[in-house]
Scaffold this motif. Structure first.
Motif, short mmCIF file in Angstrom:
data_model
loop_
_atom_site.label_atom_id
_atom_site.label_comp_id
_atom_site.label_asym_id
_atom_site.label_seq_id
_atom_site.Cartn_x
_atom_site.Cartn_y
_atom_site.Cartn_z
N VAL A 69 -12.51 -0.46 -4.76
CA VAL A 69 -11.72 -0.14 -5.95
C VAL A 69 -11.13 1.24 -5.73
O VAL A 69 -11.87 2.19 -5.39
CB VAL A 69 -12.57 -0.16 -7.23
N TYR A 70 -9.83 1.35 -5.91
CA TYR A 70 -9.14 2.61 -5.67
C TYR A 70 -8.82 3.26 -7.02
O TYR A 70 -8.28 2.62 -7.93
CB TYR A 70 -7.86 2.36 -4.88
N TYR A 71 -9.17 4.54 -7.11
CA TYR A 71 -9.03 5.30 -8.34
C TYR A 71 -8.09 6.48 -8.17
O TYR A 71 -8.10 7.16 -7.14
CB TYR A 71 -10.38 5.86 -8.79
N CYS A 72 -7.37 6.77 -9.20
CA CYS A 72 -6.52 7.94 -9.31
C CYS A 72 -7.29 9.01 -10.09
O CYS A 72 -8.03 8.68 -11.03
CB CYS A 72 -5.26 7.52 -10.07
N LEU A 92 -0.28 -2.49 1.62
CA LEU A 92 -0.17 -2.48 0.17
C LEU A 92 0.26 -1.09 -0.26
O LEU A 92 -0.06 -0.10 0.41
CB LEU A 92 -1.51 -2.78 -0.50
N THR A 93 0.93 -1.04 -1.40
CA THR A 93 1.25 0.26 -2.01
C THR A 93 0.67 0.29 -3.41
O THR A 93 0.97 -0.57 -4.24
CB THR A 93 2.76 0.50 -2.09
N SER A 128 -2.19 0.56 -10.35
CA SER A 128 -1.72 -0.82 -10.15
C SER A 128 -1.40 -1.02 -8.69
O SER A 128 -1.34 -0.06 -7.92
CB SER A 128 -0.49 -1.10 -11.02
N GLY A 129 -1.19 -2.29 -8.33
CA GLY A 129 -0.78 -2.60 -6.97
C GLY A 129 -1.85 -3.17 -6.07
O GLY A 129 -1.56 -3.54 -4.93
N ASP A 175 -7.46 21.65 -17.06
CA ASP A 175 -8.30 22.62 -17.77
C ASP A 175 -9.26 21.90 -18.73
O ASP A 175 -10.39 22.36 -18.95
CB ASP A 175 -7.44 23.60 -18.56
N GLU A 176 -8.80 20.79 -19.28
CA GLU A 176 -9.62 20.05 -20.25
C GLU A 176 -10.74 19.26 -19.60
O GLU A 176 -11.66 18.80 -20.28
CB GLU A 176 -8.76 19.08 -21.07
N GLY A 177 -10.67 19.07 -18.31
CA GLY A 177 -11.70 18.29 -17.64
C GLY A 177 -11.13 17.46 -16.50
O GLY A 177 -9.98 17.59 -16.13
N THR A 178 -12.00 16.58 -15.97
CA THR A 178 -11.63 15.68 -14.88
C THR A 178 -11.33 14.31 -15.45
O THR A 178 -12.12 13.79 -16.25
CB THR A 178 -12.77 15.59 -13.86
N PHE A 179 -10.22 13.74 -15.01
CA PHE A 179 -9.79 12.45 -15.55
C PHE A 179 -9.61 11.45 -14.43
O PHE A 179 -9.07 11.77 -13.36
CB PHE A 179 -8.48 12.62 -16.33
N TRP A 180 -10.06 10.22 -14.69
CA TRP A 180 -9.98 9.12 -13.74
C TRP A 180 -9.27 7.94 -14.39
O TRP A 180 -9.39 7.72 -15.60
CB TRP A 180 -11.39 8.65 -13.35
N GLY A 181 -8.58 7.17 -13.57
CA GLY A 181 -8.10 5.89 -14.03
C GLY A 181 -9.21 4.86 -13.96
O GLY A 181 -10.32 5.16 -13.52
N LYS A 182 -8.90 3.64 -14.38
CA LYS A 182 -9.90 2.56 -14.35
C LYS A 182 -9.99 1.89 -13.00
O LYS A 182 -10.93 1.13 -12.74
CB LYS A 182 -9.57 1.52 -15.42
N GLY A 183 -9.03 2.16 -12.12
CA GLY A 183 -9.10 1.64 -10.77
C GLY A 183 -8.34 0.35 -10.57
O GLY A 183 -8.05 -0.39 -11.51
N THR A 184 -8.02 0.08 -9.31
CA THR A 184 -7.38 -1.18 -8.92
C THR A 184 -8.08 -1.67 -7.66
O THR A 184 -8.34 -0.89 -6.74
CB THR A 184 -5.87 -1.00 -8.71
N LEU A 185 -8.40 -2.95 -7.61
CA LEU A 185 -9.20 -3.51 -6.53
C LEU A 185 -8.32 -3.92 -5.36
O LEU A 185 -7.33 -4.64 -5.52
CB LEU A 185 -9.97 -4.72 -7.04
N VAL A 186 -8.70 -3.45 -4.19
CA VAL A 186 -8.06 -3.85 -2.94
C VAL A 186 -9.09 -4.62 -2.12
O VAL A 186 -10.18 -4.09 -1.85
CB VAL A 186 -7.56 -2.63 -2.16
N THR A 187 -8.76 -5.83 -1.74
CA THR A 187 -9.63 -6.66 -0.92
C THR A 187 -8.90 -7.00 0.36
O THR A 187 -7.80 -7.57 0.32
CB THR A 187 -10.03 -7.94 -1.65
N VAL A 188 -9.50 -6.62 1.49
CA VAL A 188 -8.91 -6.91 2.79
C VAL A 188 -9.77 -7.98 3.45
O VAL A 188 -10.92 -7.73 3.82
CB VAL A 188 -8.83 -5.65 3.66
N SER A 189 -9.20 -9.16 3.58
CA SER A 189 -9.97 -10.29 4.10
C SER A 189 -9.02 -11.36 4.62
O SER A 189 -7.92 -11.54 4.08
CB SER A 189 -10.85 -10.87 3.00
N SER A 190 -9.48 -12.05 5.64
CA SER A 190 -8.71 -13.18 6.16
C SER A 190 -9.15 -14.48 5.50
O SER A 190 -8.60 -15.54 5.78
CB SER A 190 -8.85 -13.26 7.68
#
Length: 115
Positions: A92-95, A17-18, A6-7, A100-115
């Motif tokens: 899109v930023y992912y965690c 942004l955090t 999130s964030g 041991d069970e495998g590799t896990f990813w979040g669904k991501g949160t979009l960061v847009t840097v624009s004026s």
């Protein structure tokens, strides 16, 4: 295992942004955590990681000195403080964690840097 980012949002160049990643379903305090990002039409790339104690925090060269990764083991949350953002940080930023069970990813949160 669940990772929920999130964030994200729209921010002007030079702004901050955090991001947060709330983890559940595993022993968070014992695991390395990472942030990755994927810009439009580009491959997913490493941003930063943090060891269980929070003392070892490697960064991608492109974000070093602007981004800070941290964690709160009591809250099962890893953070990414992003300062002096630039349009090329738009992604899109992912965690991520590797267990041991495998590799896990979040669904991501979009960061847009624009004026």
């Amino acid at each position: 295992v669940q990772l929920v980012e999130s964030g994200g949002g729209l921010v002007q160049p030079g702004g901050s942004l955090t991001l947060s990643c709330k983890a559940s379903g595993f022993a968070f305090r014992f695991e390395h955590m990472s942030w990755f990002r994927q810009a439009p039409e580009k491959k997913r790339e490493f941003v930063a990681s943090i060891d269980p104690s929070g003392t070892n925090t490697p960064y991608a060269t492109s974000v070093r000195d602007r981004f800070t990764i941290s964690r709160d083991n009591a809250e099962n949350t890893v953070y990414l403080q992003m300062n002096n953002l630039a349009p090329e940080d738009t992604a899109v930023y992912y965690c991520k964690t590797i267990l041991d069970e495998g590799t896990f990813w979040g669904k991501g949160t979009l960061v847009t840097v624009s004026s």
